[in-house]
Scaffold this active site. Structure first.
Site, short mmCIF file in Angstrom:
data_model
loop_
_atom_site.label_atom_id
_atom_site.label_comp_id
_atom_site.label_asym_id
_atom_site.label_seq_id
_atom_site.Cartn_x
_atom_site.Cartn_y
_atom_site.Cartn_z
N GLU A 47 19.09 74.93 1.08
CA GLU A 47 20.53 75.15 0.91
C GLU A 47 20.78 76.64 0.86
OE1 GLU A 47 24.41 74.53 -1.97
OE2 GLU A 47 22.43 74.03 -2.77
N ASP A 72 19.85 82.06 -3.01
CA ASP A 72 21.00 82.86 -3.43
C ASP A 72 20.48 84.21 -3.91
OD1 ASP A 72 24.10 81.91 -4.12
OD2 ASP A 72 23.47 83.73 -5.17
N ASP A 121 31.25 81.93 1.36
CA ASP A 121 32.37 82.87 1.39
C ASP A 121 32.87 82.97 2.83
OD1 ASP A 121 34.06 85.10 1.39
OD2 ASP A 121 32.82 86.21 -0.03
N ASP A 157 35.81 74.17 2.89
CA ASP A 157 37.22 73.86 2.74
C ASP A 157 38.06 74.77 3.64
OD1 ASP A 157 38.33 76.32 0.88
OD2 ASP A 157 36.26 75.80 0.47
#
Length: 218
Positions: A47, A72, A121, A157
């Site tokens: 991920e 991350d 982002d 989204d």
């Protein structure tokens, strides 16, 4: 106090076996050795920009016979997922603290079975296109580490980022490409295992439709 708390988290990351980060010998040698790290030959799922690892953790709980790696750069985010995995004996979870631009240096060619990019982002300004995690240069890196027929799956989204990614993919030779601008009213709904991150819940409650795609590189 907050600064001390963050330093404590960083210290615990350094002591955690499920966190691979700069400063650890394993960070320099993990390339091509992820199966050895997990101690099995199960499929490896990555991920990207995982935050604290909500998706990584949830996938690992649902699919115990696969190995999951959340990536991350933020150490305090990685700490949260790392601690949860340890407390819940999720031995099929690891966290890699690094910039995603380094991903090809930390995985061998064709080492990864599946990649998830969840709610990155969007970087809407034109000057920030080079930082979008679905731009051409990043997709080239993902292609290099994915096994033949490995899946790339993307949720967002952000309509503009989704449309941008569809445009970028026109320059790639891909197959089995399916996508939807409304995941929750789509036959593709089962693909995401009903996992909703914090931000996904926020945006869906505001009425924003979730976009989703999956494909394989040829």
């Amino acid at each position: 106090m907050a600064k001390k708390n963050k330093l404590t988290k960083f210290s615990e990351n350094m002591a955690s076996k499920n966190v691979i980060e700069p400063g650890k010998d394993l960070y320099e040698s993990i390339h091509g050795k992820w199966s050895e790290f997990f101690g099995n030959n199960n499929e490896i799922v990555v991920e990207l920009a995982c935050g604290w690892g909500e998706y990584t953790i949830s996938l690992a709980e649902i699919c115990p016979n696969q190995n999951f790696i959340g990536i991350d750069i933020k150490g305090d985010r990685v700490w949260k997922g790392s601690q949860y995995a340890q407390k819940n004996s999720l031995d099929n979870v690891a966290f890699l603290r690094t910039h995603i631009i380094e991903i090809h240096n930390l995985f061998d060619e064709k080492e990864v079975d599946e990649i998830w990019l969840t709610f990155p982002d969007p970087r809407p300004k034109d000057r920030d296109e080079k930082h979008r995690l679905s731009n051409k240069s990043f997709l080239e890196k993902y292609r290099s580490i994915l096994k033949p027929d490995g899946w790339f799956k993307f949720k967002t989204d952000n309509t503009a980022l989704f449309e941008y990614t569809l445009q970028v993919l026109a320059d790639f030779d891909i197959k089995d490409h399916e996508f939807t601008f409304d995941l929750y009213n789509s036959p593709l709904l089962a693909d995401h295992y009903d996992i909703k991150t914090k931000y996904e819940r926020i945006w869906t409650e505001k009425g924003e439709k979730i976009k989703y795609m999956k494909f394989r590189f040829k």
